[in-house]
Design a protein around this motif. Structure first.
Motif: not given
Length: 534
Positions: A261-269, A279-280
């Motif tokens: 699923t998509r992360c909330l604060t970075v453009d990553q899964r 996330e970071g």
């Protein structure tokens, strides 16, 4: 902090098929002796690992230690509401239960999964459990040191570590897709971690590409996962070349894709059913001393069994958010323990077996990445000779193994009448089927692993750099021409012992209560029950 309802948690925790950490734990609860829980308070700083060292760490941990059950600590000092799990994969028998294979067939199970890999898929919020609780770093009061109970293994560690953080990232140029790897992550401040990359890691190549452009690299750190995800992620090049997404191996193990699923604060899964996600971004051109807060000079215990030196300059991961499931479980390991052997060793075995089977179909029938090498340094290989020519083919198979798994240091070759999982049987073959001046072949000056303290110019000035080593073949196979004449094992009669000792055996003829040592060193920890049949 925000929360979401956990409306699927109870239903999923009780399902028979393993698909996440909680269903894995439910399966173990149905197998006595494989999982224990304690409410006794435990300090995550050195005490938790010290307890598990005695209960079930095994591997290259300093003795006394043993193979034992996985363990959940429900009372972690300073972190109410958290549970910490250790040792989920610290037993080959237990991994077999979790991956639906007998322990002696796990090599072949992993090989089949690699050959039948299934790529991961993206899912939406309705299937995302890892974001039920959200902590954002831009909120006042965010401090990952207070949010997550990161343990230390020893009092000398550089700091608290996340030892089972599966880092997921993507090639910033878009050329080489996504990669996942486990890296040691040391907590450095309220919102930063240091990250250690061994040479050749693909995410480090992604980081260097981003850094060359002056850009950060977006990552997710996924913890508390289906063991198939962790173990599948440990395949390495050349078996999984640059650009290969190892999550596909986990898909092959389970027969269905890993869900992202998509992360909330970075453009990553991130992995949708993870217990914890960090996330970071890995910052460009920023380095930090691993022990800047403690100045111990040590990092943490690594798989060879030593407390290695703290790295003076590591990349920095800036944390932007922490997301979790409700009532989360933080998963960790004891660095040099048997859990690392399972994580690293099973993909090692499958990689070697697959390469040898392609080169010499049917010749190498079993491979065991031995616990004493942490699942990386030592492989025992069973070969099936059928002619004099195979005396040379056996040694060539060892060379294929070295070419397949760079970090492998030693290979022991044995015949088909030796149990490769029984160290005494392997040592017996070395004593009676090997002459040092004839059957030990050393190949100097090859790439190895930087965490072996003997692979340094300080140990051998002839070595050009850290991580360069001599690799050795120990040929403990009998010469084919002499097998029938001199090397036939004593032919004992095969007798069912149950009429003479029924108290020791179950109905299937195996030692009662599962107390027989299992492949990989699962030694009994209790006495046989007395005979109450009169």
């Amino acid at each position: 902090m925000t929360t979401q309802p956990d409306d699927t948690q109870q239903a999923e925790a009780g399902t028979e098929q393993v698909h996440d950490l909680r269903s894995a734990l439910e399966r173990l609860r149905r197998h006595p002796g494989q999982l224990i829980e304690t409410d006794h308070p435990v300090d995550p700083i050195a005490e938790l690992a010290g307890v598990y060292k005695r209960i079930g760490a095994g591997g290259t941990v300093a003795r006394p230690t043993q193979i034992g059950p996985a363990m959940i600590f429900n009372g972690v000092t300073g972190f109410p509401g958290w549970r910490v799990l250790v040792g989920l994969m610290a037993s080959r028998k237990r991994v077999g239960l979790l991956l639906d294979a007998p322990p002696e067939r796990l090599t072949h199970r992993m090989t089949d999964a690699y050959r039948n890999a299934i790529a991961p898929v993206d899912v939406g919020p309705d299937k995302t459990q890892c974001q039920q609780v959200v902590h954002r770093a831009d909120e006042d009061g965010f401090d990952l040191r207070k949010l997550l109970p990161a343990p230390t293994n020893t009092p000398d560690d550089a700091g608290p570590y996340f030892c089972l953080g599966l880092v997921l990232s993507s090639d910033p140029t878009g050329e080489k897709g996504t990669d996942v790897t486990i890296h040691r992550l040391c907590v450095q401040s309220k919102d930063t971690l240091s990250i250690f990359f061994a040479p050749g890691r693909h995410i480090d190549a992604f980081r260097k590409k981003a850094e060359a452009q002056g850009k950060p690299l977006a990552v997710s750190v996924n913890m508390g996962l289906d063991p198939a995800v962790y173990i599948g992620a440990e395949f390495e090049a050349p078996t999984t070349p640059y650009g290969y997404d190892e999550l596909a191996v986990a898909g092959g193990l389970r027969g269905r894709p890993v869900e992202l699923t998509r992360c909330l604060t970075v453009d990553q899964r991130c992995i949708a059913n993870a217990e914890v996600v960090i996330e970071g971004e890995i910052l460009p051109d920023v380095r930090v001393a691993e022990d800047q807060n403690t100045h111990t000079g040590h990092a943490m215990p690594e798989f060879p069994g030593y407390n290695g030196p703290a790295n003076p300059a590591l990349p920095v991961l800036k944390v932007t958010a922490i997301t979790t499931r409700r009532d989360p479980i933080l998963q960790t390991l004891v660095g040099p323990g048997e859990e690392h052997v399972s994580l690293a060793g099973l993909p090692t075995e499958a990689s070697i077996y697959n390469a040898c089977d392609k080169a010499f179909p049917g010749f190498v029938s079993e491979v065991y990445a031995h616990s004493s090498g942490g699942g990386k340094f030592l492989a025992v290989m069973k070969v099936n000779k059928s002619s004099d020519f195979d005396d040379g083919r056996a040694r060539l198979a060892a060379m294929v193994a070295f070419g397949t798994y760079t970090e492998l240091k030693n290979v022991i070759l044995v015949d088909d009448d030796v149990d490769i999982f029984d160290t005494n049987d392997v040592l017996w073959a070395m004593q009676t089927r090997m002459q040092g001046n004839l059957d030990i072949i050393a190949v100097p000056g090859l790439a190895g692993h930087v965490l072996d303290p003997s692979q340094t110019p300080e140990y051998d000035p002839r070595l050009p750099a850290k991580g360069v080593t001599s690799k050795t073949i120990f040929d403990a196979t009998a010469p084919y021409a002499l097998r029938e004449k001199m090397f036939i094992r004593a032919p004992f009669r095969d007798v069912d012992p149950r009429p003479w000792a029924p108290q020791l055996f179950g109905q299937d003829g195996q030692v009662a209560d599962g107390e027989a040592p299992a492949p990989g060193g699962d030694a009994p920890v209790s006495r046989p029950k007395a005979n109450h049949q009169g």
